[in-house]
Design a protein around this motif. Sequence first.
Motif, mmCIF file in Angstrom:
data_model
loop_
_atom_site.group_PDB
_atom_site.id
_atom_site.type_symbol
_atom_site.label_atom_id
_atom_site.label_comp_id
_atom_site.label_asym_id
_atom_site.label_seq_id
_atom_site.Cartn_x
_atom_site.Cartn_y
_atom_site.Cartn_z
ATOM 1 N N ASP A 186 0.835 -1.211 0.000
ATOM 2 C CA ASP A 186 0.000 0.000 0.000
ATOM 3 C C ASP A 186 0.866 1.256 0.000
ATOM 4 O O ASP A 186 0.647 2.194 0.775
ATOM 5 C CB ASP A 186 -0.945 0.005 1.202
ATOM 6 N N VAL A 204 2.644 7.084 -3.997
ATOM 7 C CA VAL A 204 3.512 7.371 -5.137
ATOM 8 C C VAL A 204 3.815 8.860 -5.214
ATOM 9 O O VAL A 204 2.929 9.702 -5.030
ATOM 10 C CB VAL A 204 2.851 6.922 -6.454
ATOM 11 N N LEU A 243 0.925 4.433 -15.136
ATOM 12 C CA LEU A 243 1.643 4.057 -13.918
ATOM 13 C C LEU A 243 1.666 2.545 -13.717
ATOM 14 O O LEU A 243 2.703 1.974 -13.347
ATOM 15 C CB LEU A 243 1.008 4.752 -12.711
ATOM 16 N N ASP A 244 0.549 1.875 -13.957
ATOM 17 C CA ASP A 244 0.526 0.419 -13.778
ATOM 18 C C ASP A 244 1.541 -0.267 -14.683
ATOM 19 O O ASP A 244 2.267 -1.175 -14.258
ATOM 20 C CB ASP A 244 -0.875 -0.120 -14.073
ATOM 21 N N ASP A 295 4.292 -3.186 -8.623
ATOM 22 C CA ASP A 295 2.928 -3.083 -9.147
ATOM 23 C C ASP A 295 1.911 -3.673 -8.178
ATOM 24 O O ASP A 295 0.758 -3.242 -8.145
ATOM 25 C CB ASP A 295 2.822 -3.786 -10.505
ATOM 26 N N VAL A 309 1.455 -0.974 -4.678
ATOM 27 C CA VAL A 309 1.156 0.436 -4.804
ATOM 28 C C VAL A 309 -0.263 0.742 -4.320
ATOM 29 O O VAL A 309 -1.171 -0.078 -4.460
ATOM 30 C CB VAL A 309 1.325 0.891 -6.272
ATOM 31 N N ASP A 310 -0.440 1.927 -3.770
ATOM 32 C CA ASP A 310 -1.760 2.423 -3.391
ATOM 33 C C ASP A 310 -2.191 3.447 -4.440
ATOM 34 O O ASP A 310 -1.705 4.578 -4.450
ATOM 35 C CB ASP A 310 -1.704 3.069 -2.004
ATOM 36 N N HIS A 311 -3.097 3.061 -5.323
ATOM 37 C CA HIS A 311 -3.490 3.929 -6.433
ATOM 38 C C HIS A 311 -4.304 5.142 -5.996
ATOM 39 O O HIS A 311 -4.521 6.063 -6.792
ATOM 40 C CB HIS A 311 -4.292 3.130 -7.464
ATOM 41 N N GLU A 312 -4.744 5.143 -4.769
ATOM 42 C CA GLU A 312 -5.536 6.273 -4.276
ATOM 43 C C GLU A 312 -4.667 7.352 -3.633
ATOM 44 O O GLU A 312 -5.190 8.393 -3.222
ATOM 45 C CB GLU A 312 -6.569 5.782 -3.245
ATOM 46 N N ILE A 368 -1.552 9.325 -4.736
ATOM 47 C CA ILE A 368 -0.552 9.726 -5.721
ATOM 48 C C ILE A 368 -0.356 11.236 -5.641
ATOM 49 O O ILE A 368 -1.322 12.002 -5.632
ATOM 50 C CB ILE A 368 -0.984 9.334 -7.145
ATOM 51 N N SER A 398 -5.656 11.911 -11.163
ATOM 52 C CA SER A 398 -4.962 10.936 -10.316
ATOM 53 C C SER A 398 -4.130 11.581 -9.219
ATOM 54 O O SER A 398 -3.851 10.948 -8.195
ATOM 55 C CB SER A 398 -4.049 10.044 -11.177
#
Length: 303
Positions: free
Chosen positions: A39, A42, A108-109, A119, A122-125, A127, A162
């Motif tokens: 988690d 970024v 990013l992915d 990959d 990562v915490d995509h929420e 950034i 994002s």
Amino acid sequence: MLSTRPDPRIVAVKPLTVPAPGRSLDLQVKVTAPVSDRDLPVIVFSHGNAWSLDGYAPLVDRWAAAGFIVVQPTHLDSRRNGIGWEDPRFATVWRVRIADLHAVLDRLDDILLQTVGTDARVDHERIAVVGHSWGAQTAGAILGARVFDADGVPGEDFSHPSASAGVLIAATGTGDTLTPFAAEHLPFMRPDYSGMTAPALVVAGGRDQSRLSTRGPDWFTDAYHLSPSPKSLLTLTEGEHTLGGLAGEAVAETTDENPARVALVADATSAWLHDTLKIDSAAWTAFGDGAAAADDAWSLVRK
């Protein structure tokens, strides 16, 4: 405030190529990340003029040790690309810089799939975008800042959904006091911060006298004063443009070499982002509490 994570080791992977149609040169990035933990938030980092993905190790390594995945693109203005002031491509480099950050955020992915397992961690929420100098103006555009045209009309909105927060280090001020050289070669240095609504930390040096503006060091605080809240402003009293050597140890641009000052910027950024991204508020609270005991070395205001 160096990271107290159980495993502070980091790993870096470079160069990774990111698809960027229409760009005259390949877009390459470097990814630096902790070797453990999940988690992870970024940071997409935009370098200052002439630098590259190989710069700013004192910042990037410290951020990764504090628990961030850091992605660094090399912009077209990197000295390794040889695109100088007189190159016909230079007039649009500021737009390509913004497009670079969009490409990184959009892909990013795919970027992280090419690294060592980041990959899946990562915490995509969570950034954020961060930039220094020209990179700060680039990052500001991702957060909603625009550029005034010759008639004083705000231009295109380049914000990206994002990026939920950002840090602007030595960011360009308003363009009404540009020197003749800057007005001729850098007309895009006319930021409109009124639409930069995303949370941001602005970092400025109290002795940062730019050759691009006739104003003093307060020029670099416009991103704070002219944007809507929530914003914070960290001013390092004796800091000059590289704030102690952000781009690297003993580099030519550093006029105020001070590793402790660099560490302060790195740790303040980490603490502020951990708080703003709702990961942990303890370090930022402690940072704020320490302002009174800073012995005039730095100050912090908020709105």
